[in-house]
Design a protein around this motif. Structure first.
Motif, PDB file in Angstrom:
ATOM      1  N   GLU A  40       0.828  -1.210   0.000  1.00  0.00           N
ATOM      2  CA  GLU A  40       0.000   0.000   0.000  1.00  0.00           C
ATOM      3  C   GLU A  40       0.860   1.258   0.000  1.00  0.00           C
ATOM      4  N   ALA A  41       1.949   1.252   0.776  1.00  0.00           N
ATOM      5  CA  ALA A  41       2.834   2.416   0.838  1.00  0.00           C
ATOM      6  C   ALA A  41       3.525   2.659  -0.501  1.00  0.00           C
ATOM      7  N   LEU A  42       4.093   1.622  -1.093  1.00  0.00           N
ATOM      8  CA  LEU A  42       4.866   1.805  -2.318  1.00  0.00           C
ATOM      9  C   LEU A  42       3.976   1.950  -3.546  1.00  0.00           C
ATOM     10  N   ASP A  43       2.770   1.442  -3.487  1.00  0.00           N
ATOM     11  CA  ASP A  43       1.823   1.684  -4.578  1.00  0.00           C
ATOM     12  C   ASP A  43       1.338   3.124  -4.605  1.00  0.00           C
ATOM     13  N   ASP A  44       1.448   3.816  -3.470  1.00  0.00           N
ATOM     14  CA  ASP A  44       0.983   5.202  -3.373  1.00  0.00           C
ATOM     15  C   ASP A  44       2.139   6.156  -3.663  1.00  0.00           C
ATOM     16  N   ASP A  45       2.423   6.338  -4.947  1.00  0.00           N
ATOM     17  CA  ASP A  45       3.494   7.239  -5.388  1.00  0.00           C
ATOM     18  C   ASP A  45       4.829   6.911  -4.742  1.00  0.00           C
ATOM     19  N   PHE A  46       5.081   5.606  -4.590  1.00  0.00           N
ATOM     20  CA  PHE A  46       6.393   5.120  -4.155  1.00  0.00           C
ATOM     21  C   PHE A  46       6.821   5.772  -2.842  1.00  0.00           C
ATOM     22  N   ASN A  47       6.002   5.549  -1.809  1.00  0.00           N
ATOM     23  CA  ASN A  47       6.229   6.185  -0.507  1.00  0.00           C
ATOM     24  C   ASN A  47       7.232   5.364   0.303  1.00  0.00           C
ATOM     25  N   THR A  48       8.499   5.545   0.031  1.00  0.00           N
ATOM     26  CA  THR A  48       9.536   4.774   0.728  1.00  0.00           C
ATOM     27  C   THR A  48       9.677   5.137   2.208  1.00  0.00           C
ATOM     28  N   PRO A  49       9.391   6.372   2.657  1.00  0.00           N
ATOM     29  CA  PRO A  49       9.484   6.626   4.105  1.00  0.00           C
ATOM     30  C   PRO A  49       8.591   5.697   4.920  1.00  0.00           C
ATOM     31  N   VAL A  50       7.368   5.452   4.463  1.00  0.00           N
ATOM     32  CA  VAL A  50       6.463   4.545   5.178  1.00  0.00           C
ATOM     33  C   VAL A  50       6.975   3.113   5.074  1.00  0.00           C
ATOM     34  N   ALA A  51       7.436   2.720   3.881  1.00  0.00           N
ATOM     35  CA  ALA A  51       7.921   1.347   3.686  1.00  0.00           C
ATOM     36  C   ALA A  51       9.143   1.054   4.555  1.00  0.00           C
ATOM     37  N   THR A  52      10.079   1.998   4.638  1.00  0.00           N
ATOM     38  CA  THR A  52      11.278   1.765   5.455  1.00  0.00           C
ATOM     39  C   THR A  52      10.928   1.734   6.938  1.00  0.00           C
ATOM     40  N   SER A  53       9.941   2.519   7.340  1.00  0.00           N
ATOM     41  CA  SER A  53       9.568   2.521   8.761  1.00  0.00           C
ATOM     42  C   SER A  53       9.071   1.150   9.202  1.00  0.00           C
ATOM     43  N   LEU A  54       8.511   0.379   8.266  1.00  0.00           N
ATOM     44  CA  LEU A  54       8.048  -0.965   8.608  1.00  0.00           C
ATOM     45  C   LEU A  54       9.203  -1.869   9.012  1.00  0.00           C
ATOM     46  N   LEU A  55      10.364  -1.703   8.379  1.00  0.00           N
ATOM     47  CA  LEU A  55      11.523  -2.517   8.735  1.00  0.00           C
ATOM     48  C   LEU A  55      11.937  -2.280  10.181  1.00  0.00           C
ATOM     49  N   PHE A  56      11.905  -1.038  10.613  1.00  0.00           N
ATOM     50  CA  PHE A  56      12.314  -0.720  11.975  1.00  0.00           C
ATOM     51  C   PHE A  56      11.253  -1.170  12.987  1.00  0.00           C
ATOM     52  N   GLU A  57      10.008  -1.102  12.587  1.00  0.00           N
ATOM     53  CA  GLU A  57       8.941  -1.646  13.433  1.00  0.00           C
ATOM     54  C   GLU A  57       9.115  -3.155  13.597  1.00  0.00           C
TER      55      GLU A  57
END
Length: 460
Positions: free
Chosen positions: A348-365
């Motif tokens: 969902e994050a990367l499908d939405d205009d390639f939102n890498t800040p949200v995607a990377t935050s998942l790794l830390f979570e």
């Protein structure tokens, strides 16, 4: 999947020309010096975008060029007392060293301008025949007034561009905005034969020809830094569409600039911090995380202080991963509801205009959850979280997928002895000495953490 198309200024659904296949062209470096962090941003952003397209099931055909003949290369060659080819060959090798260190995957094609000169000459001839180009005593120029949609990509009007625009100064041109397709050689410069005499290609025609020759007259995505929108990408588009009458690139993606102390990072301003310096001092993942933590279309401020912060964050994750791996990694987790939830959030994050800040935050979570699962001896959950970091999301983002070299501050055996001595001192309640060992180790980058199962350490 929706991406912001520079051409329309809108977020659009991404639909490739050919179902299941994405053809993309990313403007590569002019090879006359080491690449800096500003160059690294588009390299990392579109490396990850390509990885994500593949993760979503697309076959990706990616082209990234090397501009290996240019005024900057010629000037560098003159400074060093060598020929321009030697400069280009040298810094292509150095580029690959830095790209490898930064975890950049090679594109499918890496064309060099000098391998396409015959194709460039042929293309210019066709533009002249169609009335879009003309010859002067200094070379051949594209007539921008003949192309009605000039300025469509950059949203610039010809009348507004005449005053103060980045245009080539040449009194022989018919119009100030007309740009060079072929430059007649000056004494001491490299040259190739052409119908207009000895010379070399202009900058913009190079990418037009290489992209069309490899990907076709129309392809899906053209990408690069936002500083290339005008004049480079505008001119590429004009040449290609004047020549073929077809849409050149259907989607244009541009990353924001990297700013050092508020100014754009570039060799011309002297505001540079090389990739080599950054990776050596702060690690590959630290630099990649810093780049991906900002949305690709936004400007990104850079400082060593900020990079150090991102580097420390990635090292903390690595310590959790190594702690888990120290007991061996056995099995593949079940695709349960938790698994599916994280995959859904990532997509969902990367499908939405390639939102890498949200995607990377998942790794830390996930790293925090992995640490907690280990503390609670929840093996099933720990395997799931580890799998998502190292095998699922990490390889897409290029984070925590390749083992980084650990910072060497002390040998493992010697460090073990010091920890044992400190443990003995603590048991004897000689806290002044035990704290001194802890503090001195901290000074050289080793952080001790006392836990119920013993003393653990991490390296910063």
């Amino acid at each position: 999947m929706r991406i912001t198309n520079t051409l329309t200024g809108k977020k659009e659904e991404f639909i490739p020309l050919q179902s299941g296949v994405v053809k993309m062209y990313v403007c590569g470096p002019t090879v006359y010096d080491l690449v800096h962090v500003g160059n690294a941003r588009p390299a990392v952003v579109f490396d990850v975008f390509r990885r994500y397209l593949e993760y979503r099931g697309y076959k990706v055909i990616m082209v990234q060029n090397f501009t290996d003949i240019d005024d900057k290369i010629i000037n560098k060659a003159n400074q060093l007392g060598v020929d321009p080819k030697t400069v280009a060959d040298t810094f292509i090798v150095e580029y690959w060293r830095d790209a490898h260190a930064l975890g950049i995957r090679p594109a499918n094609y890496h064309p060099r301008t000098t391998d396409f000169v015959d194709d460039i000459v042929e293309t210019i001839e066709r533009l002249v025949e169609k009335g879009y180009a003309y010859q002067t005593k200094t070379g051949v120029y594209f007539d921008v007034r003949k192309f009605e949609r000039y300025g469509e990509l950059s949203k610039k009007k010809i009348e507004d561009l005449i005053a103060g625009a980045r245009v080539e100064v040449d009194e022989t041109k018919n119009f100030p905005l007309d740009f060079s397709l072929w430059k007649k050689a000056r004494p001491g410069e490299p040259w190739w034969n052409s119908p207009w005499g000895e010379g070399r290609p202009g900058w913009h025609i190079e990418c037009t020809v290489m992209s069309v020759k490899i990907l076709g007259e129309s392809f899906d995505i053209h990408a690069g830094g936002e500083d290339l929108i005008f004049p480079h990408h505008e001119n590429e588009k004009a040449q290609a569409e004047a020549l073929t009458g077809k849409v050149f690139a259907r989607y244009w993606m541009h990353n924001g600039m990297v700013r050092l102390l508020g100014d754009k990072m570039s060799k011309s301003t002297g505001n540079i911090f090389t990739v080599r310096e950054a990776v050596k001092k702060y690690g590959r993942d630290g630099l990649r995380y810093m780049i991906l933590s900002k949305h690709y279309r936004s400007p990104m401020d850079f400082s060593e202080e900020l990079l150090s912060k991102y580097s420390k964050a990635t090292r903390r994750v690595w310590e959790i991963l190594r702690r888990y791996e120290s007991n061996g990694v056995d099995g593949i987790p079940k695709r349960n509801a938790v698994y599916e939830e994280y995959v859904s959030r990532f997509v969902e994050a990367l499908d939405d205009d390639f939102n890498t800040p949200v995607a990377t935050s998942l790794l830390f979570e996930l790293a925090r959850k992995l640490s907690k699962a280990m503390e609670e001896n929840d093996a099933e959950s720990a395997l799931l979280f580890y799998h998502l970091i190292r095998r699922e999301f990490g390889p897409v983002l290029g984070l925590f997928d390749l083992n980084e070299e650990r910072k060497e501050v002390a040998s493992e055996p010697l460090l073990g002895v010091l920890i044992e001595v400190r443990e003995s001192l603590r048991k004897e309640k000689r806290y002044d000495l035990s704290d001194k060992i802890r503090d001195r180790l901290r000074e050289i980058g080793v952080v001790l953490k006392d836990t119920p199962s013993g003393t653990e350490y991490s390296v910063e």
